[in-house]
Design a protein around this motif. Structure first.
Motif, mmCIF file in Angstrom:
data_model
loop_
_atom_site.group_PDB
_atom_site.id
_atom_site.type_symbol
_atom_site.label_atom_id
_atom_site.label_comp_id
_atom_site.label_asym_id
_atom_site.label_seq_id
_atom_site.Cartn_x
_atom_site.Cartn_y
_atom_site.Cartn_z
ATOM 1 N N GLU A 1 -0.261 11.758 0.802
ATOM 2 C CA GLU A 1 -1.291 11.495 1.450
ATOM 3 C C GLU A 1 -2.380 11.652 0.436
ATOM 4 O O GLU A 1 -3.506 10.710 0.232
ATOM 5 N N GLU A 2 -2.419 12.981 -0.500
ATOM 6 C CA GLU A 2 -3.419 13.205 -1.350
ATOM 7 C C GLU A 2 -3.410 12.329 -2.624
ATOM 8 O O GLU A 2 -4.428 11.775 -3.009
ATOM 9 N N ALA A 3 -2.054 11.973 -3.190
ATOM 10 C CA ALA A 3 -1.778 10.912 -4.132
ATOM 11 C C ALA A 3 -2.438 9.666 -3.876
ATOM 12 O O ALA A 3 -3.230 9.106 -4.606
ATOM 13 N N VAL A 4 -2.523 9.191 -2.584
ATOM 14 C CA VAL A 4 -2.612 7.838 -2.068
ATOM 15 C C VAL A 4 -4.228 7.786 -1.947
ATOM 16 O O VAL A 4 -4.981 6.988 -2.326
ATOM 17 N N THR A 5 -4.662 9.001 -1.375
ATOM 18 C CA THR A 5 -6.233 9.118 -1.374
ATOM 19 C C THR A 5 -7.240 9.188 -2.916
ATOM 20 O O THR A 5 -8.184 8.589 -2.902
ATOM 21 N N ASN A 6 -6.271 9.888 -3.530
ATOM 22 C CA ASN A 6 -6.861 9.811 -5.114
ATOM 23 C C ASN A 6 -6.913 8.196 -5.738
ATOM 24 O O ASN A 6 -7.633 8.278 -6.494
ATOM 25 N N VAL A 7 -5.761 7.866 -5.652
ATOM 26 C CA VAL A 7 -5.823 6.232 -6.312
ATOM 27 C C VAL A 7 -6.828 5.188 -5.353
ATOM 28 O O VAL A 7 -7.445 4.553 -6.086
ATOM 29 N N MET A 8 -7.004 5.531 -4.203
ATOM 30 C CA MET A 8 -7.799 4.882 -3.412
ATOM 31 C C MET A 8 -9.245 5.186 -3.980
ATOM 32 O O MET A 8 -10.336 4.443 -4.386
ATOM 33 N N ASP A 9 -9.499 6.314 -4.409
ATOM 34 C CA ASP A 9 -10.793 7.013 -4.975
ATOM 35 C C ASP A 9 -10.917 6.354 -6.356
ATOM 36 O O ASP A 9 -12.115 6.264 -6.511
ATOM 37 N N SER A 10 -10.057 6.323 -7.067
ATOM 38 C CA SER A 10 -10.145 6.057 -8.543
ATOM 39 C C SER A 10 -10.558 4.585 -8.503
ATOM 40 O O SER A 10 -11.454 4.429 -9.530
ATOM 41 N N ASN A 11 -10.014 3.681 -7.707
ATOM 42 C CA ASN A 11 -10.185 2.415 -8.049
ATOM 43 C C ASN A 11 -10.215 1.548 -6.611
ATOM 44 O O ASN A 11 -9.397 0.970 -6.105
ATOM 45 N N PRO A 12 -11.296 2.003 -5.788
ATOM 46 C CA PRO A 12 -11.268 1.474 -4.579
ATOM 47 C C PRO A 12 -11.395 -0.076 -4.278
ATOM 48 O O PRO A 12 -10.623 -0.617 -3.388
ATOM 49 N N ILE A 13 -11.915 -0.949 -4.998
ATOM 50 C CA ILE A 13 -11.878 -2.326 -4.945
ATOM 51 C C ILE A 13 -10.564 -2.953 -5.209
ATOM 52 O O ILE A 13 -10.126 -3.751 -4.287
ATOM 53 N N ASP A 14 -9.832 -2.534 -6.035
ATOM 54 C CA ASP A 14 -8.369 -3.117 -6.339
ATOM 55 C C ASP A 14 -7.406 -2.639 -5.246
ATOM 56 O O ASP A 14 -6.168 -3.135 -5.246
ATOM 57 N N PHE A 15 -7.773 -1.413 -4.951
ATOM 58 C CA PHE A 15 -6.737 -0.917 -3.877
ATOM 59 C C PHE A 15 -6.576 -1.755 -2.611
ATOM 60 O O PHE A 15 -5.503 -1.846 -2.077
ATOM 61 N N MET A 16 -7.655 -2.309 -2.344
ATOM 62 C CA MET A 16 -7.595 -3.239 -1.022
ATOM 63 C C MET A 16 -6.612 -4.415 -1.083
ATOM 64 O O MET A 16 -6.131 -4.861 -0.150
ATOM 65 N N SER A 17 -6.102 -4.966 -2.197
ATOM 66 C CA SER A 17 -5.046 -5.814 -2.367
ATOM 67 C C SER A 17 -4.235 -5.597 -3.421
ATOM 68 O O SER A 17 -3.471 -6.554 -3.679
ATOM 69 N N SER A 18 -3.905 -4.425 -3.689
ATOM 70 C CA SER A 18 -2.935 -4.363 -4.633
ATOM 71 C C SER A 18 -1.444 -3.981 -4.035
ATOM 72 O O SER A 18 -1.546 -3.793 -2.921
ATOM 73 N N THR A 19 -0.665 -3.906 -4.886
ATOM 74 C CA THR A 19 0.549 -3.434 -4.772
ATOM 75 C C THR A 19 0.717 -1.954 -4.979
ATOM 76 O O THR A 19 0.225 -1.490 -6.096
ATOM 77 N N ILE A 20 1.242 -1.116 -4.039
ATOM 78 C CA ILE A 20 1.054 0.452 -4.179
ATOM 79 C C ILE A 20 2.416 0.689 -4.119
ATOM 80 O O ILE A 20 3.404 0.281 -3.160
ATOM 81 N N LEU A 21 2.876 1.602 -5.057
ATOM 82 C CA LEU A 21 4.051 2.212 -5.099
ATOM 83 C C LEU A 21 4.200 3.936 -5.071
ATOM 84 O O LEU A 21 3.418 4.349 -5.737
ATOM 85 N N LEU A 22 5.106 4.388 -4.389
ATOM 86 C CA LEU A 22 5.067 5.749 -3.853
ATOM 87 C C LEU A 22 6.429 6.390 -4.405
ATOM 88 O O LEU A 22 7.537 5.609 -4.209
ATOM 89 N N THR A 23 6.409 7.675 -4.475
ATOM 90 C CA THR A 23 7.712 8.455 -4.882
ATOM 91 C C THR A 23 8.619 9.096 -3.640
ATOM 92 O O THR A 23 9.457 9.401 -4.010
ATOM 93 N N ASN A 24 7.895 8.949 -2.615
ATOM 94 C CA ASN A 24 8.411 9.566 -1.579
ATOM 95 C C ASN A 24 8.379 8.553 -0.195
ATOM 96 O O ASN A 24 7.762 7.963 -0.270
#
Length: 295
Positions: free
Chosen positions: A77-100
């Motif tokens: 959840e912290e990793a997701v929150t960080n990428v959201m904070d890093s680039n919030p605009i592109d986050f909304m329509s991006s493909t997100i990949l997670l390690t767990n």
């Protein structure tokens, strides 16, 4: 998935058709919806970078044009929150990949993304995604084995067919050198390795700024403006951060990085002029011994 051929309705544009063919080098995965040409390209780019962090909790957001943000965290959840904070605009329509594994609480943070890819999803997370019409991809092949499935890169052009081996470069302790009198801290070295792994998969000319194992800016496919763009985007978050470049930099680039209060640079190599001026600017420089150009 079984080896067969899937006809995709359109290619990258409506005027194009495309055929998606599975083969012996296809990883094992399942998807909740049919994937388009752009979806497959985006997942491919995302898996390339997130597989670098298979043994930690990490997240990466990607669009068809490139990598948006990458972060590691004490929790997913912290990793997701960080990428959201890093680039919030592109986050909304991006493909997100997670390690767990993704659970229902995390799924609620991801409902605005285009595609969610992870090794596993809880039953409640799947129900939530189905209810909110979110496409999810279960990557069953372990991420630590992903690189074994990479094939030669082939580009067919009217000039001829280009083929090259996949980029499997890894940092070598014999090439990884601190070349300045200013020495980085352990935390800065960790950020440098993290930023280098991200830059490896960013289209050149790549500039990745990172701090606390989180990207604060990614610049790619630019020329002379690449450094300025990354530092402008990072803004105050570049203070005491690490900057990775996939090619060597100029003295002008170094001065721009210093103005952004970058504390450490990780580069393929550095001239005596760069090293001497980095010492004067109280900046550390690490060289890796090789480039990672990506077109």
């Amino acid at each position: 998935m079984q080896n067969d051929e899937i006809q995709i309705t359109t290619g990258e544009n409506p005027s194009q058709t495309a055929v998606f063919e599975l083969n012996d080098k296809t990883i094992d995965y399942e998807t909740s919806k049919n994937l388009t040409y752009s979806d497959i390209i985006t997942l491919y780019k995302g898996l390339n970078v997130i597989s670098e962090f298979y043994d930690v909790l990490g997240a990466a957001t990607v669009t068809p044009t490139g990598i948006c943000a990458v972060s590691l965290g004490k929790t997913l959840e912290e990793a997701v929150t960080n990428v959201m904070d890093s680039n919030p605009i592109d986050f909304m329509s991006s493909t997100i990949l997670l390690t767990n594994e993704v659970d229902s609480d995390l799924a609620k943070l991801l409902k605005e993304t285009h595609i969610v890819a992870a090794p596993k999803f809880t039953k409640n997370a799947i129900e939530y995604f189905d209810t909110h019409d979110v496409c999810y991809v279960t990557v069953k092949t372990p991420l630590k084995d992903y690189k074994k499935y990479l094939s030669n890169e082939v580009l067919v052009t009217p000039l001829g067919t280009l083929t090259q081996a996949p980029n499997l470069s890894e940092l070598d302790k014999d090439c990884f050198k601190v070349v300045t009198k200013i020495k980085p801290t352990v935390e800065q070295v960790e950020d440098a390795v993290f930023a280098w792994k991200v830059a490896k998969h960013v289209s050149s000319r790549a500039i990745v700024i990172a701090k606390d194992l989180k990207t604060t800016a990614i610049s790619q496919s630019l020329q002379s403006a690449s450094m300025e763009y990354a530092l402008d985007y990072s803004c105050d978050r570049s203070k005491e951060a690490v900057l990775a470049s996939d090619t060597n930099i100029t003295l002008h680039d170094l001065n721009v990085a210093a103005q952004g209060r970058i504390s450490l640079l990780i580069l393929p190599s550095a001239s005596k002029e760069i090293v001497d001026n980095a010492d004067k600017l109280n900046m550390a420089v690490i060289t890796t011994g090789f480039t990672n150009i990506l077109y």
